[in-house]
Design an enzyme around this catalytic site. Structure first.
Site, PDB file in Angstrom:
ATOM      1  N   ASP A 298      -0.242   0.137  -5.351  1.00 37.34           N
ATOM      2  CA  ASP A 298      -1.377   0.854  -4.780  1.00 37.34           C
ATOM      3  C   ASP A 298      -2.531   0.798  -5.771  1.00 37.34           C
ATOM      4  OD1 ASP A 298      -1.390   2.817  -2.154  1.00 37.34           O
ATOM      5  OD2 ASP A 298      -2.977   3.311  -3.566  1.00 37.34           O
TER       6      ASP A 298
ATOM      7  N   ASP B 232       1.114  -1.313   4.876  1.00 36.07           N
ATOM      8  CA  ASP B 232       0.784  -0.058   5.559  1.00 36.07           C
ATOM      9  C   ASP B 232      -0.662   0.227   5.198  1.00 36.07           C
ATOM     10  OD1 ASP B 232       0.692   2.384   6.759  1.00 36.07           O
ATOM     11  OD2 ASP B 232       2.118   3.369   5.427  1.00 36.07           O
TER      12      ASP B 232
ATOM     13  N   CYS C 105      -1.661   3.627  10.911  1.00 33.88           N
ATOM     14  CA  CYS C 105      -1.482   4.885  11.655  1.00 33.88           C
ATOM     15  C   CYS C 105      -2.728   5.103  12.515  1.00 33.88           C
ATOM     16  CB  CYS C 105      -1.217   6.051  10.721  1.00 33.88           C
ATOM     17  SG  CYS C 105      -2.379   6.238   9.367  1.00 33.88           S
TER      18      CYS C 105
ATOM     19  N   GLY D 219       4.566   6.927  -1.593  1.00 31.41           N
ATOM     20  CA  GLY D 219       5.883   6.300  -1.580  1.00 31.41           C
ATOM     21  C   GLY D 219       6.853   6.704  -0.508  1.00 31.41           C
ATOM     22  N   GLY D 220       6.396   7.353   0.557  1.00 29.17           N
ATOM     23  CA  GLY D 220       7.337   7.755   1.602  1.00 29.17           C
ATOM     24  C   GLY D 220       8.105   6.589   2.195  1.00 29.17           C
ATOM     25  N   LYS D 221       7.413   5.503   2.518  1.00 26.45           N
ATOM     26  CA  LYS D 221       8.097   4.342   3.092  1.00 26.45           C
ATOM     27  C   LYS D 221       8.878   3.588   2.026  1.00 26.45           C
ATOM     28  CE  LYS D 221       4.945   3.738   7.014  1.00 26.45           C
ATOM     29  NZ  LYS D 221       4.007   4.835   6.664  1.00 26.45           N
TER      30      LYS D 221
ATOM     31  N   CYS E   6       0.873  -1.187   0.000  1.00 22.27           N
ATOM     32  CA  CYS E   6       0.000   0.000   0.000  1.00 22.27           C
ATOM     33  C   CYS E   6       0.903   1.227   0.000  1.00 22.27           C
ATOM     34  CB  CYS E   6      -0.912   0.001   1.216  1.00 22.27           C
ATOM     35  SG  CYS E   6      -1.831  -1.533   1.460  1.00 22.27           S
ATOM     36  N   ALA E   7       1.599   1.438  -1.101  1.00 17.19           N
ATOM     37  CA  ALA E   7       2.698   2.402  -1.131  1.00 17.19           C
ATOM     38  C   ALA E   7       2.236   3.844  -1.103  1.00 17.19           C
ATOM     39  CB  ALA E   7       3.564   2.159  -2.370  1.00 17.19           C
TER      40      ALA E   7
END
Length: 389
Positions: free
Chosen positions: A230, A278, A331, A210-212, A206-207
């Site tokens: 995604d 994520d 989160c 793309g931060g992670k 679940c990009a």
């Protein structure tokens, strides 16, 4: 703008925020930005003052208020300077009536506060969930050492630094050169927990933007295979320019069709050393940044999200090779999306096992751990790692 006109402008924006929250519309940040674009007369000081009033009023109301004026009246109960600005002046708000509706205080709607208690979130910790978040950055080793115009506070995450809210890091040369990325400390730790190594095959299921994925690529030293997936084309499209700026060359993007993800990932079945899920969630851990998110959530939406999370975990499990790792992240601070979801995964997959996470922050919440604004000064996260048989 006069001080009274600023209050009236904030009330108008709050009306738009409330409508959007009840109808699934734009975020408060976008609404504020759009309002200023269509009201060019507001100078920089006016924009700053109005924005602060809007978000202070949002934070002051637990349940969704009846109107923007009701939200501002709630804030006026805590700010003795505000009531006098309801003066009926030109462009200012009308005087306060005796029986006007006033927004209710608290942290969240009552049903959601009950879920926080069920998830063992101490009410004494709730105020920290609504404080304004600092600005965290992650150093990018792929672009070498960065010269920063001001020093930051070291974070729990090994490459993290913290700055005051509003620090203009995106104007820094180091940002333009891809040497730093804006990323909350909790998000950095969630990526660090994957323990991605050079040469591995890693799937970021679940990009999003793309931060992670960028952090994983840096941990892999640009060696190996990293598949960023995604279902949201718009969000995923933001990854390529970010990767170019960061010097990341190993990311493969895959846009997935909802409900048909398995078909698009069939070639990866049993091949991944690590998969990061994520998952989409309620965002209860991000109220510091999106305080109006408390007004968007209801029990039906929470049920929908937990069903998606369970399906994604099962989908991810099929991609992991024997002995490989599955990292689950939300989160959220709610057990529905965290510990309970992780336990249910283990019940469905009894051959898998949860392994302890060696992170420099977080509180155990079996079978994983939880980060919280009150105890870790990060956004709220649940993180768990499972190992395939």
């Amino acid at each position: 703008m006069t001080p009274a006109a600023r209050v009236q402008s904030a009330i108008e924006i709050l009306d738009l925020v409330i409508t959007a929250a009840t109808s699934g519309g734009a975020s408060a940040d976008k609404i504020v930005a759009d309002w200023f674009r269509s009201h060019r007369f507001a100078g920089s000081k006016d924009r700053r003052a109005v924005r602060e009033l809007v978000f202070a009023a949002i934070r002051s109301c637990g349940p969704i208020p009846a109107s923007g004026r009701a939200a501002m009246l709630r804030l006026a109960q805590a700010d003795p300077a505000l009531p006098a600005l309801f003066d009926g002046s030109h462009h200012g708000p009308q005087p306060i009536g005796l029986d006007e509706p006033i927004g209710l205080g608290g942290t969240a709607p009552q049903w959601l506060e009950a879920r926080l208690i069920e998830s063992a979130i101490d009410p004494a910790d709730w105020p920290a969930m609504l404080e304004r978040a600092p600005l965290d950055i992650r150093l990018n080793p792929l672009r070498g050492s960065a010269e920063l115009p001001q020093s930051g506070e070291p974070l729990h995450s090994p490459l993290g630094l913290r700055y005051p809210p509003g620090t203009p890091v995106e104007q820094w040369d180091a940002f333009k050169a891809g040497q730093i990325e804006v990323q909350d400390a909790g998000s950095q730790l969630a990526g660090h927990a994957v323990a991605a190594l050079p040469g591995e095959t890693v799937v970021d299921l679940c990009a999003g933007a793309g931060g992670k994925s960028l952090a994983l690529a840096a941990a892999m030293d640009n060696r190996g295979r990293l598949i960023a997936c995604d279902i949201d084309r718009a969000r995923l499209s933001r990854l390529a320019p970010r990767a170019d700026r960061a010097g990341v060359i190993i990311i493969e993007q895959r846009l997935l069709n909802p409900g048909r993800e398995s078909e698009a990932l069939a070639d990866l079945a049993g091949q991944a050393d690590a998969v990061l899920v994520d998952a989409p969630c309620s965002g209860t851990g991000t109220w510091r940044r999106n305080p109006e998110a408390r007004w968007r959530l209801n029990s039906k939406e929470l049920e929908r999200l937990t069903a998606i999370q369970a399906r994604l975990l099962d989908l991810a499990a099929a991609l992991v090779k024997p002995g490989g790792r599955l990292n689950y992240v939300t989160c959220s601070v709610l057990d529905d999306e965290g510990a309970n979801q992780a336990r249910q995964f283990l019940a469905r997959h009894p051959d898998w096992r949860a392994v302890p996470l060696d992170l420099p922050a977080g509180t155990p919440r079996e079978p994983g751990l939880r980060l919280s604004p009150a105890h870790d000064a990060t956004d709220g996260f649940f993180i768990a790692r499972f190992v395939s048989p």
